[in-house]
Design an enzyme around this catalytic site. Structure first.
Site, mmCIF file in Angstrom:
data_model
loop_
_atom_site.group_PDB
_atom_site.id
_atom_site.type_symbol
_atom_site.label_atom_id
_atom_site.label_comp_id
_atom_site.label_asym_id
_atom_site.label_seq_id
_atom_site.Cartn_x
_atom_site.Cartn_y
_atom_site.Cartn_z
ATOM 1 C CB SER A 27 11.585 -10.874 6.728
ATOM 2 O OG SER A 27 11.675 -12.220 6.409
ATOM 3 C CG HIS A 58 17.697 -13.312 -0.676
ATOM 4 N ND1 HIS A 58 17.822 -12.528 -1.794
ATOM 5 C CD2 HIS A 58 16.580 -12.913 -0.052
ATOM 6 C CE1 HIS A 58 16.809 -11.682 -1.832
ATOM 7 N NE2 HIS A 58 16.030 -11.894 -0.792
ATOM 8 C CG HIS A 80 13.542 -19.491 8.936
ATOM 9 N ND1 HIS A 80 13.996 -18.995 7.734
ATOM 10 C CD2 HIS A 80 13.271 -18.414 9.711
ATOM 11 C CE1 HIS A 80 13.992 -17.665 7.781
ATOM 12 N NE2 HIS A 80 13.561 -17.283 8.970
ATOM 13 C CE1 TYR A 82 10.318 -21.416 6.811
ATOM 14 C CE2 TYR A 82 10.112 -20.118 8.817
ATOM 15 C CZ TYR A 82 10.375 -20.196 7.467
ATOM 16 O OH TYR A 82 10.705 -19.077 6.769
ATOM 17 C CD GLU A 83 14.685 -22.852 5.526
ATOM 18 O OE1 GLU A 83 15.262 -23.185 4.478
ATOM 19 O OE2 GLU A 83 15.110 -21.945 6.274
ATOM 20 C CB ALA A 110 9.564 -10.000 9.875
ATOM 21 C CG MET A 203 7.288 -18.440 12.084
ATOM 22 S SD MET A 203 6.708 -18.890 10.441
ATOM 23 C CE MET A 203 4.983 -18.352 10.532
ATOM 24 C CB SER A 204 13.557 -16.483 12.961
ATOM 25 O OG SER A 204 13.350 -15.126 13.291
ATOM 26 C CG ASN A 227 1.816 -9.797 10.649
ATOM 27 O OD1 ASN A 227 3.022 -9.976 10.407
ATOM 28 N ND2 ASN A 227 1.117 -10.587 11.440
ATOM 29 C CG HIS A 239 6.196 -15.093 2.896
ATOM 30 N ND1 HIS A 239 6.852 -14.879 4.098
ATOM 31 C CD2 HIS A 239 7.159 -15.063 1.943
ATOM 32 C CE1 HIS A 239 8.147 -14.733 3.875
ATOM 33 N NE2 HIS A 239 8.356 -14.839 2.573
HETATM 34 N N1 HPA Z 1 3.328 -14.910 13.110
HETATM 35 C C1 HPA Z 1 4.479 -15.612 13.010
HETATM 36 N N2 HPA Z 1 5.544 -15.173 12.382
HETATM 37 C C2 HPA Z 1 5.488 -13.957 11.798
HETATM 38 C C3 HPA Z 1 4.328 -13.180 11.855
HETATM 39 C C4 HPA Z 1 3.191 -13.678 12.541
HETATM 40 O O1 HPA Z 1 2.129 -13.043 12.633
HETATM 41 N N3 HPA Z 1 4.603 -12.027 11.188
HETATM 42 C C5 HPA Z 1 5.885 -12.126 10.737
HETATM 43 N N4 HPA Z 1 6.431 -13.295 11.118
#
Ligand code: HPA
Length: 266
Positions: A27, A58, A80, A82-83, A110, A203-204, A227, A239
């Site tokens: 991302s 995508h 991912h 988590y999917e 990200a 998460m990746s 973030n 998200h």
């Molecule tokens: N936590 C987990 N995964 C993320 C975060 C987060 O704060 N920001 C972007 N991916």
């Protein structure tokens, strides 16, 4: 070699390109594809060992081309854990890369920041990871090769080269904590991760690093901080919030990646 991987190798070889570096985009890093020259695109739909994404996002594609001194293959789109609950969603893709002669996998993602010195919009070079879910994409493999040494998972030689190429823009290094998701963390979980030495959380990436090391590829990886992690700011996590954080820093991230990938000696 399994049939789906053999079919992918054949399809990619037909392009006439011989990349030694692959880049897996997370991302916020999508702008990088525009910096690739002489591009040929192939949808994942034409690559049977690649994840068939599609729903709600995508569909996934690879772009073969040139950047700086290197031929590259760029993967836009990942499955991912988590999917599905399974960590091996990118197994066929990573093994295809290895079978095509790729030697280096550059990963991007990200992530949230746990470090006051790493604000949203900044970049981090991943020096090591914490596999918190303790899931492996290698479960079910046989043979001694499955006992992969993870001592230099994020190759120190590549990190040194990348830092030299990035010069004063070189991101600082840190430990990336992988969480399964898809829910964000609780503030208590983030306090725990800080105690464990994590600087970023996401998460990746970790499953693909394990797959790459198993396949003999060296790995370099970057996090784009989108973030503050849970509990470190007054903001609610969503998200949309992380995507907005990524967009703000996307151009700088893509430029750094181009400078590094274009100059690497794989
Ligand atoms: N936590 C987990 N995964 C993320 C975060 C987060 O704060 N920001 C972007 N991916």
């Amino acid at each position: 070699m399994d049939d789906a991987i053999a079919a992918c190798v054949q399809r990619l070889a037909a392009s006439g390109r011989r990349p030694r570096i692959a880049v897996l985009l997370g991302s916020g890093w999508g702008g990088f594809v525009d910096l690739v020259h002489d591009a040929i695109d192939l949808p994942y739909a034409e690559l049977p060992a690649f994840p068939q994404l599609g729903v709600g996002g995508h569909a996934g594609r690879v772009r073969l081309g040139r950047i700086g001194r290197n031929e590259v293959i760029v993967l836009a789109g990942r499955r991912h854990a988590y999917e599905t609950g399974e960590a091996d969603g990118m197994k066929g893709a990573v093994r295809t890369l290895a079978a095509c002669g790729v030697q280096v996998l550059v990963q991007t993602n990200a992530a949230g920041s746990l470090d006051p010195a790493l604000p949203p919009g900044s970049l981090m070079t991943i020096a090591d990871h914490l596999n918190l879910p303790q899931r492996s994409p290698l479960v079910g493999e046989t043979g001694d090769a499955r006992f992969v040494d993870m001592g230099d998972a994020y190759d120190s030689g590549l990190r040194a080269q990348a830092a030299a190429l990035a010069g004063t823009d070189a991101p600082g290094e840190g430990v990336y904590a992988w969480v399964l998701g898809p829910q964000f963390e609780t503030p208590a979980e983030i306090r725990m991760l800080r105690l464990l030495g994590a600087r970023a959380v996401g998460m990746s990436t970790v499953p693909e690093t394990i797959l790459a090391r198993h396949a003999g590829l060296r790995v370099l990886a970057y996090s784009l901080i989108t973030n503050w992690a849970a509990g470190l700011s007054g903001e609610r996590l969503s998200h949309a919030h992380t995507l907005a954080g990524a967009a703000a820093a996307a151009d700088r991230a893509a430029a750094l990646l181009a400078a590094v990938v274009g100059g690497l000696d794989p």
